[in-house]
Design a protein around this motif. Structure first.
Motif, short mmCIF file in Angstrom:
data_model
loop_
_atom_site.label_atom_id
_atom_site.label_comp_id
_atom_site.label_asym_id
_atom_site.label_seq_id
_atom_site.Cartn_x
_atom_site.Cartn_y
_atom_site.Cartn_z
N HIS A 1 0.84 -1.20 0.00
CA HIS A 1 0.00 0.00 0.00
C HIS A 1 0.87 1.25 0.00
CE1 HIS A 1 -2.73 2.94 2.19
NE2 HIS A 1 -3.44 2.61 1.13
N ARG A 2 0.85 1.99 -1.09
CA ARG A 2 1.70 3.18 -1.30
C ARG A 2 3.18 2.77 -1.21
NH1 ARG A 2 -1.60 7.44 2.64
NH2 ARG A 2 -3.64 6.49 2.32
N GLU B 1 1.30 -0.54 -5.07
CA GLU B 1 0.26 0.43 -5.38
C GLU B 1 0.84 1.80 -5.73
OE1 GLU B 1 -2.00 2.36 -2.39
OE2 GLU B 1 -3.81 2.42 -3.60
N ASP C 1 -0.91 5.64 -6.23
CA ASP C 1 -2.01 6.60 -6.37
C ASP C 1 -1.51 7.68 -7.33
OD1 ASP C 1 -3.88 5.52 -4.41
OD2 ASP C 1 -2.49 6.21 -2.87
N HIS D 1 -0.74 10.46 -3.09
CA HIS D 1 -2.04 10.03 -2.58
C HIS D 1 -3.09 11.13 -2.62
CE1 HIS D 1 -5.10 9.32 0.55
NE2 HIS D 1 -5.06 8.10 0.08
N GLU E 1 -4.20 3.53 -8.70
CA GLU E 1 -5.48 4.21 -8.40
C GLU E 1 -5.45 5.62 -8.97
OE1 GLU E 1 -6.57 4.71 -4.24
OE2 GLU E 1 -8.25 6.02 -4.81
N LYS F 1 -6.82 9.21 -8.77
CA LYS F 1 -7.41 9.92 -7.64
C LYS F 1 -8.29 11.08 -8.11
CE LYS F 1 -6.00 8.11 -3.71
NZ LYS F 1 -7.00 7.53 -2.80
N GLN G 1 -7.69 0.92 -10.24
CA GLN G 1 -8.72 1.07 -9.21
C GLN G 1 -9.16 2.53 -9.11
OE1 GLN G 1 -7.06 0.78 -5.25
NE2 GLN G 1 -5.00 1.19 -5.98
N PHE H 1 -12.27 5.09 -6.68
CA PHE H 1 -13.46 5.20 -5.83
C PHE H 1 -14.68 5.65 -6.64
CE2 PHE H 1 -10.47 5.42 -2.21
CZ PHE H 1 -11.14 4.62 -1.29
N LEU I 1 -13.26 0.59 -5.87
CA LEU I 1 -13.06 0.86 -4.45
C LEU I 1 -14.39 1.25 -3.81
CD1 LEU I 1 -9.72 2.88 -4.63
CD2 LEU I 1 -10.01 0.51 -3.85
N TYR J 1 -8.66 -2.85 2.04
CA TYR J 1 -7.63 -1.93 2.52
C TYR J 1 -8.02 -1.47 3.91
CZ TYR J 1 -11.11 1.66 1.31
OH TYR J 1 -12.25 2.42 1.23
N PHE K 1 -4.36 -4.86 0.81
CA PHE K 1 -3.48 -3.67 0.79
C PHE K 1 -2.85 -3.56 2.17
CE2 PHE K 1 -6.50 -2.72 -2.55
CZ PHE K 1 -5.75 -2.04 -3.50
O1 G3P Z 1 -6.61 1.93 -3.00
C1 G3P Z 1 -6.83 1.15 -1.86
C2 G3P Z 1 -6.62 2.08 -0.74
O2 G3P Z 1 -5.38 2.66 -0.99
C3 G3P Z 1 -7.69 3.14 -0.73
O3 G3P Z 1 -7.43 4.07 0.22
O4 G3P Z 1 -6.99 6.40 0.70
O5 G3P Z 1 -5.15 4.75 0.88
O6 G3P Z 1 -5.99 5.44 -1.35
P1 G3P Z 1 -6.34 5.21 0.09
#
Ligand code: G3P
Ligand code: CA
Length: 346
Positions: free
Chosen positions: A29-30, A56, A58, A71, A162, A164, A199, A201, A222, A290, A321
């Motif tokens: 994650h990130r 991942e 973003d 992010h 992802e 954003k 991915q 939202f 998401l 996540y 994640f």
């Molecule tokens: O993309 C999965 C998770 O990362 C979603 O939350 O806010 O960390 O991007 P966020």
């Protein structure tokens, strides 16, 4: 079963191999954000070294159209933008990545996430904010890094991108989804079997990638909470059987938050599972929740191994994640191979 055999089965069935993974996927994650500042090249390289299946990214856009791994659409929570460009904030007091060229963005210093009002670190036990000389990076730099490491190590780590706040970008006259597909296509990502997920939202923007922009890449919807304001979507409706059926018309999976799968505990202390994983699997959707964090555990959970066991063994998720990918890799390694697989219906 070895991955090569799974790939052969996938081909025979006409399915992307990713949808027949023998074990749940570990998604950094990130990057390895539990150990190094999120979304830096260093964090991605460490995630690769720790054995993540996917890393991942973003993505937001710069003023000159570069796709930047970041992010937030804002800069002041992970960079020194407020000190470097104090007069470049908007009337709302925020510094937007979209207002800066890539040359300006690359000159910023990146640190662990902090509260811009107090300067306090969001995760106090992580990499020290004052240390290091970290920089932002572009999506293309991360693609090159991961491809290079895959070549030098023989691994096949994938991208998990992802995009954003596409609605914000659209309001500003930018098409983030189309720009993402253009960059990915230029780097050879255009096939459903490629080691990538995309991915978002925003269901309207994600569905548009499949319909209007005709991507064949695996997509993940998401799911947030309506109260977060991530998009005008009604995530409560999207989590119902009818909502999941609709998601399955354009996506291969869902990314819910942990609380949408484990809703609480019964009087005797047992975790209460929702029906979301079973409902999603019924529609052929993968479930990648996540965010697992060893240093931010839900109430009643004493360590990350216990949290992972709950989701991997009891809830039956297909990927996760996680900020500390090594913990995910250890937990997944201890699982038996899947005997049943989630299959996409397209
Ligand atoms: O993309 C999965 C998770 O990362 C979603 O939350 O806010 O960390 O991007 P966020
Ligand atoms: Ca994300």
């Amino acid at each position: 079963m070895k991955p090569i055999a799974l790939t052969a089965i996938a081909c025979l069935l006409g399915l992307p191999a990713i949808l027949l993974a023998a074990k749940p996927l570990v998604i950094a994650h990130r990057g390895a954000s539990g150990y190094l500042p999120e979304h830096t090249l260093e964090s991605a390289a460490y995630a690769h070294a720790l054995g993540a299946d996917y890393i991942e990214q973003d993505i937001v856009m710069s003023r000159d159209g570069t796709l930047v791994v970041l992010h937030d659409i804002h800069l002041e929570t992970t960079t020194d933008v407020a000190a470097r460009f104090p007069d470049r904030k908007r009337p709302d007091g925020r510094f937007y990545a979209l207002d800066f060229t890539w040359d300006e963005l690359r000159s910023l210093r990146v640190s662990e996430r902090f509260d811009p009002k107090t300067g306090a670190a969001v995760f106090p036990r992580r990499f020290p904010a004052a240390a290091g000389a970290f920089r932002l990076c572009t999506l293309e730099e991360q693609i090159a890094l991961i491809a290079g490491l895959n070549r030098s190590t023989g691994r096949t780590t994938g991208l998990y991108v992802e995009f954003k706040d596409p609605a914000f970008h659209q309001k500003e006259g930018r098409d983030l989804g189309a720009a993402l597909l253009e960059v990915l296509g230029r780097h050879g990502y255009d096939d459903p079997a490629d080691r990538i997920f995309v991915q978002c939202f925003d269901p309207v923007a994600l569905k548009r990638l499949r319909t209007e922009l005709r991507t064949r890449l695996p997509l993940v919807q998401l799911l947030g909470d309506n109260a977060w304001g991530e998009s005008p979507a009604d995530y409560n409706a999207m989590r119902t059987p009818a909502g999941l059926k609709e998601i399955a018309t354009y996506a291969q999976g869902i990314g819910p938050h942990l609380g949408q799968i484990v809703s609480g505990r019964s009087a005797d202390g047992k975790p209460q599972l929702t029906s979301l994983v079973a409902d999603a699997h019924r529609e052929g959707l993968l479930v990648h929740p996540y965010t697992f964090r060893a240093d931010t555990l839900p109430a009643g959970i004493s360590d990350i191994a216990g949290l992972l066991d709950l989701f991997l063994v009891h809830a039956g998720i297909d990927g996760l994640f996680i900020d500390q990918p090594d913990a995910g890799v250890r937990a997944v390694a201890a699982l038996p191979l899947k005997t049943e697989t989630t299959r996409n219906k397209h």
